[in-house]
Scaffold this motif. Structure first.
Motif, PDB file in Angstrom:
ATOM      1  N   UNK A 188       0.830  -1.210   0.000  1.00 23.37           N
ATOM      2  CA  UNK A 188       0.000   0.000   0.000  1.00 23.37           C
ATOM      3  C   UNK A 188       0.860   1.253   0.000  1.00 23.37           C
ATOM      4  N   UNK A 189       1.925   1.246   0.792  1.00 23.57           N
ATOM      5  CA  UNK A 189       2.825   2.402   0.836  1.00 23.57           C
ATOM      6  C   UNK A 189       3.463   2.630  -0.527  1.00 23.57           C
ATOM      7  N   UNK A 190       3.889   1.552  -1.194  1.00 19.34           N
ATOM      8  CA  UNK A 190       4.493   1.683  -2.521  1.00 19.34           C
ATOM      9  C   UNK A 190       3.510   2.298  -3.508  1.00 19.34           C
ATOM     10  N   UNK A 191       2.262   1.861  -3.451  1.00 14.64           N
ATOM     11  CA  UNK A 191       1.249   2.362  -4.385  1.00 14.64           C
ATOM     12  C   UNK A 191       0.844   3.802  -4.078  1.00 14.64           C
ATOM     13  N   UNK A 192       0.687   4.124  -2.796  1.00 16.69           N
ATOM     14  CA  UNK A 192       0.152   5.435  -2.424  1.00 16.69           C
ATOM     15  C   UNK A 192       1.210   6.517  -2.296  1.00 16.69           C
ATOM     16  N   UNK A 193       2.458   6.140  -2.030  1.00 19.70           N
ATOM     17  CA  UNK A 193       3.482   7.133  -1.725  1.00 19.70           C
ATOM     18  C   UNK A 193       4.546   7.278  -2.800  1.00 19.70           C
ATOM     19  N   UNK A 194       4.391   6.603  -3.916  1.00 19.54           N
ATOM     20  CA  UNK A 194       5.408   6.587  -4.962  1.00 19.54           C
ATOM     21  C   UNK A 194       5.840   7.996  -5.367  1.00 19.54           C
ATOM     22  N   UNK A 195       4.901   8.820  -5.802  1.00 23.31           N
ATOM     23  CA  UNK A 195       5.240  10.175  -6.268  1.00 23.31           C
ATOM     24  C   UNK A 195       5.790  11.023  -5.133  1.00 23.31           C
ATOM     25  N   UNK A 201       4.763  15.058   3.052  1.00 22.88           N
ATOM     26  CA  UNK A 201       4.380  14.102   4.090  1.00 22.88           C
ATOM     27  C   UNK A 201       4.299  12.707   3.492  1.00 22.88           C
ATOM     28  N   UNK A 202       5.013  11.789   4.102  1.00 20.68           N
ATOM     29  CA  UNK A 202       4.951  10.376   3.730  1.00 20.68           C
ATOM     30  C   UNK A 202       4.186   9.668   4.848  1.00 20.68           C
ATOM     31  N   UNK A 203       2.876   9.562   4.657  1.00 20.50           N
ATOM     32  CA  UNK A 203       1.987   9.010   5.688  1.00 20.50           C
ATOM     33  C   UNK A 203       1.731   7.541   5.409  1.00 20.50           C
TER      34      UNK A 203
END
Length: 197
Positions: free
Chosen positions: A20-27, A162-164
């Motif tokens: 999920x982090x890879x998908x949501x925080x990539x950019x 922010x990297x949440x």
């Protein structure tokens, strides 16, 4: 639940959170790495802080950047604000325990430095005050948070990142922060030194 179930559940939840982090925080990861790299390219440094396990993550990141991560290369100016117990206890005693990082940011921070602030809940008072001090000094902030981002998320400005982590269990958030810091380290190394080891 037997012990094996606990192991499989923990590993399964971790893998799910990583994905999920890879998908949501990539950019956002790319943007955060750009901010950190730009600071280093412009003779700035990275100041990094967190409380408890987040402080350990901060120190680990600083160690990998100052020494080496995946390749032999020059050291990079990254300073973990949690590394000096005498200094921190002195600040806590002389001023306020919640000022342990803010005072260091105000003293050591100068544009174009960047503050890398780590808080699983986003509510660690000393980290919140460090973010406020960074803004006072004109520093951008890259914040690693979790849950709903907490008070730190509300403080962030337009140029901050922010990297949440999309999780609500502290252990999962802290473990994912470790992974994100590894990613940031590799992205910084790649931008500064290319892809060859």
């Amino acid at each position: 639940m037997n012990p094996d179930d606990i192991i499989y559940e923990q590993i399964g939840l971790s893998l799910e959170t990583f994905q999920l982090a890879a998908e949501q925080l990539d950019e956002l990861m790319h943007h955060g790495a750009d901010l950190l790299t730009d600071a280093l390219l412009n003779d700035g440094k990275i100041l990094v802080c967190g409380m408890g396990t987040s402080a350990a993550n901060a120190q680990g990141f600083a160690s990998r950047m100052l020494s080496r991560f995946e390749r032999e290369r020059p050291g990079l100016p990254v300073l973990a604000l949690s590394g000096d117990g005498t200094l921190m206890s002195g600040i806590a005693h002389d001023t306020n325990p919640n000022d342990i990082y803010a005072r260091q940011v105000r003293t050591l921070g100068h544009e174009p430095d960047v503050l890398l602030a780590i808080s699983a809940t986003g509510n660690a008072p000393a980290v919140i005050k460090a973010v406020q001090a960074a803004h006072e000094m004109g520093l951008c902030v890259v914040a690693l948070t979790g849950e709903n981002g907490g008070d730190i998320a509300a403080l962030l400005e337009e140029n901050d990142v922010e990297l949440r982590v999309p999780a609500d269990k502290l252990g999962l958030i802290q473990l994912t922060h470790h992974l994100l810091l590894n990613c940031l380290g590799e992205l910084i190394e790649h931008q500064l030194f290319g892809s060859e080891l």
